[in-house]
Write a protein that holds these residues in place. Structure first.
Motif, short mmCIF file in Angstrom:
data_model
loop_
_atom_site.label_atom_id
_atom_site.label_comp_id
_atom_site.label_asym_id
_atom_site.label_seq_id
_atom_site.Cartn_x
_atom_site.Cartn_y
_atom_site.Cartn_z
N SER A 169 4.38 10.00 2.64
CA SER A 169 5.61 9.43 3.64
C SER A 169 7.01 10.36 3.06
CB SER A 169 5.89 7.95 3.56
OG SER A 169 7.28 7.80 4.40
N ARG A 170 6.97 10.96 3.99
CA ARG A 170 8.71 12.06 3.70
C ARG A 170 9.91 11.49 3.26
NH1 ARG A 170 11.92 14.15 7.07
NH2 ARG A 170 11.94 12.57 8.51
N ARG A 171 9.76 10.25 3.97
CA ARG A 171 11.43 9.72 3.84
C ARG A 171 11.02 9.04 2.45
NH1 ARG A 171 11.76 6.74 9.40
NH2 ARG A 171 12.85 9.17 10.32
N ALA A 172 9.74 8.17 2.36
CA ALA A 172 9.79 7.90 1.13
C ALA A 172 9.67 8.27 -0.25
CB ALA A 172 8.97 7.33 0.84
N ALA A 173 9.04 9.85 -0.06
CA ALA A 173 9.26 10.84 -1.17
C ALA A 173 11.25 11.82 -1.39
CB ALA A 173 9.20 12.18 -1.00
N LEU B 84 -3.39 1.34 -12.85
CA LEU B 84 -3.58 2.17 -11.79
C LEU B 84 -3.79 1.60 -9.90
CD1 LEU B 84 -6.15 3.79 -12.08
CD2 LEU B 84 -7.76 2.23 -12.35
N VAL B 85 -3.12 0.54 -10.55
CA VAL B 85 -2.73 -0.08 -8.89
C VAL B 85 -1.42 0.03 -8.54
CG1 VAL B 85 -2.26 -2.26 -7.50
CG2 VAL B 85 -4.61 -1.88 -8.86
N PHE B 86 -0.76 0.48 -9.70
CA PHE B 86 0.80 0.96 -9.20
C PHE B 86 0.71 2.90 -8.63
CE2 PHE B 86 4.26 3.25 -10.30
CZ PHE B 86 5.70 2.13 -9.72
N THR B 87 -0.26 3.37 -8.82
CA THR B 87 -0.14 4.31 -9.38
C THR B 87 -0.58 4.93 -7.64
OG1 THR B 87 -0.40 4.83 -11.56
CG2 THR B 87 -1.59 6.84 -10.20
N PHE B 88 -1.92 4.65 -7.38
CA PHE B 88 -2.87 4.14 -6.20
C PHE B 88 -1.23 3.97 -5.07
CE2 PHE B 88 -7.11 3.71 -7.17
CZ PHE B 88 -7.17 4.58 -7.65
N ALA B 89 -1.01 2.92 -5.34
CA ALA B 89 0.22 2.33 -3.77
C ALA B 89 1.17 3.45 -3.83
CB ALA B 89 0.67 1.52 -4.25
N TYR B 90 1.65 3.65 -5.41
CA TYR B 90 3.19 3.98 -5.53
C TYR B 90 2.91 6.69 -4.73
CZ TYR B 90 7.68 4.43 -7.16
OH TYR B 90 9.50 5.37 -7.29
N ALA B 91 2.01 6.28 -5.99
CA ALA B 91 1.67 7.84 -5.78
C ALA B 91 1.48 8.44 -3.50
CB ALA B 91 0.56 8.60 -6.71
N THR B 92 0.37 7.36 -3.70
CA THR B 92 0.19 7.80 -2.48
C THR B 92 1.59 7.57 -0.92
OG1 THR B 92 -2.34 6.25 -2.63
CG2 THR B 92 -1.28 6.84 -0.23
N ALA B 93 2.00 6.62 -1.30
CA ALA B 93 3.41 6.79 -0.64
C ALA B 93 4.27 7.59 -0.19
CB ALA B 93 4.32 5.09 -1.09
N ALA B 94 4.66 8.02 -1.48
CA ALA B 94 5.17 9.39 -1.93
C ALA B 94 4.26 9.98 -1.61
CB ALA B 94 5.99 9.41 -3.82
N ALA B 95 3.33 10.61 -1.76
CA ALA B 95 2.72 11.68 -0.94
C ALA B 95 2.25 11.63 0.61
CB ALA B 95 1.26 11.68 -1.73
N TRP C 40 4.37 5.60 -15.18
CA TRP C 40 4.81 6.51 -14.82
C TRP C 40 4.34 7.81 -14.56
CZ3 TRP C 40 6.75 2.77 -13.28
CH2 TRP C 40 7.72 1.94 -14.33
N ASN C 41 4.01 8.00 -15.99
CA ASN C 41 2.98 9.56 -16.50
C ASN C 41 1.56 9.64 -14.64
OD1 ASN C 41 1.51 11.68 -17.59
ND2 ASN C 41 2.55 10.87 -19.15
N MET C 42 0.65 8.56 -14.70
CA MET C 42 0.24 8.37 -14.16
C MET C 42 -0.03 8.65 -13.09
SD MET C 42 -2.53 5.13 -15.76
CE MET C 42 -3.54 5.03 -14.77
N THR C 43 1.00 7.84 -12.52
CA THR C 43 1.68 8.11 -11.41
C THR C 43 2.22 9.79 -10.92
OG1 THR C 43 2.25 6.10 -11.13
CG2 THR C 43 2.70 7.47 -9.96
N PHE C 44 2.98 10.13 -11.80
CA PHE C 44 3.20 11.36 -11.98
C PHE C 44 1.88 12.64 -11.26
CE2 PHE C 44 8.17 11.97 -12.88
CZ PHE C 44 8.05 12.82 -11.05
N ALA C 45 0.21 12.53 -12.13
CA ALA C 45 -0.32 13.57 -12.02
C ALA C 45 -0.96 12.51 -11.00
CB ALA C 45 -1.31 12.97 -13.28
N PHE C 46 -1.11 11.54 -10.87
CA PHE C 46 -1.78 10.82 -9.00
C PHE C 46 -1.09 11.80 -7.85
CE2 PHE C 46 -3.53 8.39 -6.18
CZ PHE C 46 -4.74 8.92 -5.88
N TYR C 47 0.45 11.82 -7.97
CA TYR C 47 1.07 12.55 -7.14
C TYR C 47 0.85 13.94 -6.95
CZ TYR C 47 4.86 13.81 -4.52
OH TYR C 47 5.89 14.84 -3.86
N GLN C 48 0.90 14.61 -7.81
CA GLN C 48 1.00 16.04 -7.94
C GLN C 48 -0.33 16.38 -7.92
OE1 GLN C 48 3.32 17.02 -9.33
NE2 GLN C 48 2.88 19.30 -8.80
N ALA C 49 -1.74 15.47 -8.03
CA ALA C 49 -3.21 15.69 -7.35
C ALA C 49 -3.19 15.68 -5.63
CB ALA C 49 -4.30 14.91 -8.28
#
Lengths: 456, 578
Positions: B95-99, B82-93, B150-159
């Motif tokens: 920051s254009r460059r991070a994505a 969950l912590v990873f998801t929050f950090a990773y998906a937020t960064a990807a969503a 990974w699955n959770m991160t993708f789902a949150f990023y998509q949201a």
């Protein structure tokens, strides 16, 4: 937070009714132009050279057809999107982000569905770092002002549309913004609810207890603009420019039956449908000068067009547009594409706020199905640029068929991919009805219906 | 206003009697705390690599403790995900460059058979916590984490990237801080997909848990207390009853987490639905019903208010959730170039270093051999996908079309999909031994034991979602049965089937690592394939070979995903979505 100390004062000193240009300017836009980039990398202008000043003490309405960029303009002034060129400043300072003096009311309410009414209203205050006690006090005050008492602990989904929009207003007003922006605030509500809410809003504004200094409202409803505004700015489409600025000096509440009021509404109708002069291409020789890119097809189905013309024909071949719109409970957005289609196909003329059928238009309505079809086919092939382009391109191929991608590529030089698809869909609808060409959705092939027909 | 003059306020004291719901909740909280204290103590027991036991006692009396340790691993893994998801998906969503870097990495991580890397991570984590069993724990939790994250991160990023535009604008006009926006908009609007994907990934993670509790590295097996180790130890002893006990414990754990944790969470997350209309069927949970009737949760929540206010203030310096309007195009482009060059250089250097490492140790010739072995495993995966399609698509449609059958079958299938199939490998392998079936063919069955359920699960869901008006229309046409299937049911389940197929194929690849080498008593069965290659390299402690094996398997997975599944998914979405 920076705005809080300047706007917490009394609002009684607001000068009203406003004379021309006498209030202090709150927001100034200078030569604002906004273009988006199409996928081919070509810029597309949505707004072009807009100059606008929002002053203390006035309600300004931005009126335009859909696609005129009025919402884009509102969002540029709110600091939500950046202009491509030109500048927007708030109290003399150029915007670098969301406009600190603006609160906004949205067409779709934009409430957080998981927060209660109270929590939604408190949200903006939390953002400003107020203590919980202060937040609660001011939120309850705003809820009281806007007539939401008793609903504090309800969730938005439990409320009717009208009550939801009240929450939207409370959330915006609780921060006592310098300027209140409203993006089609009543268009998602039913007519009676909208009328009621509009009336209450105006009474609050007139009473001086309205905690904001100016209001900017975006609408496509002429009557709404004339009811609310001290100034109406009419935007033209493609690209959006300010076509007219009209002062509305009638005292509120405004009487819809008043002759001056009616004359103003008729005038705005004329400006908005914009068929006074340049917009209509000159008759027959115009064939070579219009292209699918310069004269896009209006978003009208053949059925809708036929329906409109039938109603006009039943009324003696002539009709007053505002009256017609009201009778059909249509708004400009619904009516205008049909009018555009009728005029483009030379089935009707529009002058000022009147529509009149041409002879061919009359035959189209009154003739039997085959007459109507062949008349429509003839006019569409002659006067609708995209239909003309498609039929002649198809006729130029050996087997009379082409992929839709060919036309989409062509259209993308002037439209976004969605608009290009939309243009093609309209052309297909027209072409199918006219039996000019057919379209196979699965293979994406456009095919001439009966090549022989074209030779004649 | 007179309640302000009293302290404590009147409302606090008015109702002192505790309701039955409060008692139930209080007892639950107490039991949970006790379990945590008991189990938590075992986490940092001393550790000595040479004397650490390679099996745990197979005694039913120890089973509750082992089960609790396994559960704790699962939930720590979930929290970390969950912590990873929050950090990773937020960064990807945000920051254009991070994505541009984060998304491809995530895409590949999703396809990498993490089980193959277990020995590497064990070694790394043991080095990190040298004298404590925490290193082993961390390695096992990491395996669980990789099954969920990974699955959770993708789902949150998509949201995050499909957030309603007007809510985003409202948040910016309201001038919310980044912290406030995250908790009032980002997390709530992503809650439903996050909970759903969390639940499904949690189900998939049981397999990784049971495979990672007892792990052999460089000739030595380490066994952590847990249900997976319990089964593994019983297996080594040839104690089939012990295996049965472990299976029973596993089923109880899966059922309990579903009923006590996931069902209430799913039902609760319904409040975060953004569409104003309610869904066709609102999930219910009796546990949530009890919690809602208790005053303990709201009291707990209120006691956290000061913390919430404090965080609100403390995070203010992070700034507003708004992006600057004007960006200096030249500086931005220069930044892009620098960033791009850095990324490409890092990738190039990494690839060179890896190839050089392989060349200096086992030689690059290992790659063609590994690709050959990969093709054998690939053939097994294809057989599994085709087999489960032929078997489960018709059956799934039949079940899905009957609401009653769906209600009965759906939970059973979900548990079958969650159940770590490697626990029942021994029984199946025993049958192989008796029937003289080699693992080259038998491996197909072993791999399919866990993988096939995803096809059935998704097809049932797809078939039950066919709108009733379409079903009535097709019935009214009085078409023969086959025509009805061809015209409506088969096309209607295609999108769901493709989703299930991707998951099933991925599961089969991962399963090959434990299914192509199986020990049962004195029998050592090996199949030819990339899974066996990785497992044997792990047992030898041959790191270059592990690396080669994992890379090759990842190439197969990524390539089939890209070339087959993605396309199939796009076509299914465009043509057959209802």
């Amino acid at each position: 937070m920076s705005t809080d100390d300047t706007i917490g004062k009394s609002f009684a000193d607001r000068s009203r009714p406003p004379g021309p240009d006498d209030g202090t300017a709150i927001i100034i836009a200078r030569q604002v132009t906004k273009s988006f980039t199409t996928p081919d990398g070509k810029p597309m202008k949505v707004l072009d050279g807009i100059d606008l000043t929002l002053r203390e003490g006035e309600i300004v309405a931005l009126l335009g057809r859909s696609g005129s960029g009025k919402s884009t303009l509102l969002r540029t002034l709110a600091g939500l999107i950046a202009p491509t060129s030109g500048e927007v400043s708030y109290r003399g300072r150029p915007l670098t982000g969301a406009n600190p003096g603006v609160a906004m009311v949205f067409q779709t309410f934009a409430l957080m569905p998981w927060l209660t009414v109270l929590a939604n209203v408190e949200l903006g205050l939390r953002a400003r770092g107020l203590t919980p006690e202060e937040r609660r006090r001011r939120a309850l005050e705003a809820i009281d002002l806007i007539g939401l008492d008793g609903f504090e602990n309800a969730y938005p989904k439990e409320l009717s549309g009208g009550m939801r929009q009240r929450v939207g207003f409370a959330r915006a007003l609780v921060v006592r913004p310098d300027a209140l922006f409203m993006d089609e605030p009543f268009s998602a509500l039913d007519v009676l609810t909208a009328e009621n809410l509009r009336g209450e809003l105006l009474r609050l504004w007139e009473s001086g207890s309205f905690p904001t200094r100016a209001v900017l409202v975006v609408t496509h409803n002429i009557d709404e603009a004339v009811q609310l505004a001290d100034r109406v700015l009419v935007l033209s489409s493609n690209p959006g420019r300010i076509r007219a600025e009209l002062r509305v000096a009638f005292p509120r509440p405004r009487d819809r039956e008043d002759t001056g009021y009616k004359r103003l509404v008729d005038h705005i109708y004329g400006v908005l449908t914009g068929r006074d002069d340049a917009a209509t291409p000159a008759p027959s020789p115009g064939r070579e000068t219009t292209t699918p890119l310069t004269q896009p097809l209006p978003d009208a189905s053949v059925g809708g067009l036929a329906g409109l013309l039938e109603i006009v024909a039943a009324g003696g071949g002539r009709a007053d547009l505002p009256a017609l719109a009201e009778r059909l409970s249509f708004e400009v957005d619904d009516l205008v594409p049909l009018l555009d289609a009728a005029v483009m196909l030379r089935f009707a003329h529009v002058r000022d706020a009147d529509i009149e059928l041409t002879d061919d238009g009359r035959s189209f309505v009154l003739g039997d199905i085959d007459t109507s079809k062949s008349l429509f086919a003839e006019h569409a092939r002659q006067y609708a640029p995209l239909v003309r382009t498609i039929t002649s391109s198809l006729a130029a191929t050996e087997d009379g068929s082409l992929r839709d991608a060919f036309f989409l590529d062509l259209l993308r030089r002037g439209f976004t991919p969605e608009e290009a698809r939309h243009q093609l869909d309209v052309a297909i609808d027209w072409g199918r009805y006219a039996e000019l060409f057919d379209y196979d959705t699965d293979s994406g092939q456009l095919r001439l219906e009966t090549p022989a027909r074209l030779q004649s | 206003m007179d309640q302000l003059r009293q302290y404590p306020a009147r409302g606090t004291l008015r109702r002192v009697g505790l309701g039955p719901a409060d008692l139930v909740v209080a007892a639950g909280v107490a039991a949970l705390l006790y379990a945590l204290v008991r189990v938590g103590g075992g986490l940092h027991a001393p550790f000595n690599p040479s004397t650490y036991p390679s099996r745990i006692p197979v005694d039913p009396a120890d089973l509750p403790y082992d089960a609790a340790r396994s559960l704790l691993r699962m939930f720590i893994g979930l929290a970390a995900s969950l912590v990873f998801t929050f950090a990773y998906a937020t960064a990807a969503a945000r920051s254009r460059r991070a994505a541009t870097v984060l998304l491809p990495i995530l895409d590949i991580l999703q396809s990498v058979p993490v089980l193959g890397f277990l020995s590497v991570t064990v070694t790394a984590f043991i080095a990190l916590f040298p004298h404590s069993v925490l290193g082993l724990e961390a390695a096992s939790i990491f395996a669980v984490f990789t099954a969920m994250a990974w699955n959770m991160t993708f789902a949150f990023y998509q949201a995050l990237i499909t957030q309603p535009a007007e809510l985003d604008e409202a948040a910016r006009v309201l001038r919310l801080t980044r912290w406030q926006r995250f908790w009032t908009l980002d997390v709530p609007s992503g809650a439903i997909p996050l909970v759903w994907n969390g639940m499904m990934s949690f189900g998939g993670a049981w397999f990784f848990l049971s495979a990672s509790e007892a792990i052999s590295v460089a000739g030595h097996t380490y066994a952590l207390p847990g249900v997976g180790s319990y089964a593994a130890s019983a297996l080594v002893e040839g104690n089939l009853a012990g295996v049965g006990e472990a299976i029973a414990a596993m089923i109880v754990m899966i059922l309990a987490t579903n009923v006590l944790f996931w069902r209430p969470l799913v039902a609760w997350s319904e409040r975060f639905r953004t569409e104003q209309s309610s869904g066709a069927e609102t999930p219910r949970s009796s546990i949530l019903w009890v919690l809602r009737r208790s005053r303990i949760p709201p009291a707990l929540s209120r006691s956290l208010d000061p913390l919430r206010e404090g965080m609100d203030r403390a995070t203010r310096p992070l700034g507003l959730a708004d992006s600057p309007l004007q960006v200096d195009q030249r500086r931005r482009r220069a930044g892009d170039v620098v960033f791009g060059v850095a990324v490409v250089a890092a990738c190039a250097y990494g690839a060179y270093a890896a190839l050089d490492y392989v060349e200096r140790t086992i030689g690059l010739g290992a790659f063609p051999h590994a690709f050959f072995l990969g093709s054998i495993t690939f053939a097994r995966v294809i057989v599994i996908v085709i087999g489960s399609t032929l078997l489960w698509v018709p059956l799934g449609i039949v079940i899905g079309l009957s609401p009653r059958a769906t209600r009965l079958a759906q939970p059973v299938v979900q548990i079958a999909a969650s159940f770590p199939a490697n626990l029942i490998y021994p029984a199946v392998v025993a049958a192989f031994v008796v029937l003289h079936i080699g693992l080259n063919w038998g491996g197909i069955l072993l791999m399919s034991l866990g993988a096939q359920w995803y096809v059935l699960f998704n097809v049932i869901a797809g078939a039950s979602a066919v709108p009733s008006d379409l079903r009535e229309a097709i019935t009214a046409l009085r078409l023969p049965r086959w025509e009805r299937w061809k015209a409506l049911y088969l096309p209607a389940v295609i999108p769901a089937y493709v989703t299930g197929g991707i998951t099933a194929a991925g599961g089969a690849w991962n399963a090959s690592i434990v299914a192509e080498v199986v020990d049962y008593g004195s029998h050592h069965l090996v199949a030819e394939g990339i899974g066996a290659y990785i497992t044997e390299a792990t047992a030898r402690g041959d790191f270059p070979a592990i690396f080669v094996g994992v890379v090759v398997m990842s190439v197969y997975v990524v390539a089939t995903n890209r070339l087959v599944w993605r396309r199939a998914y796009r076509i299914a979405e465009e043509r057959f979505a209802l």
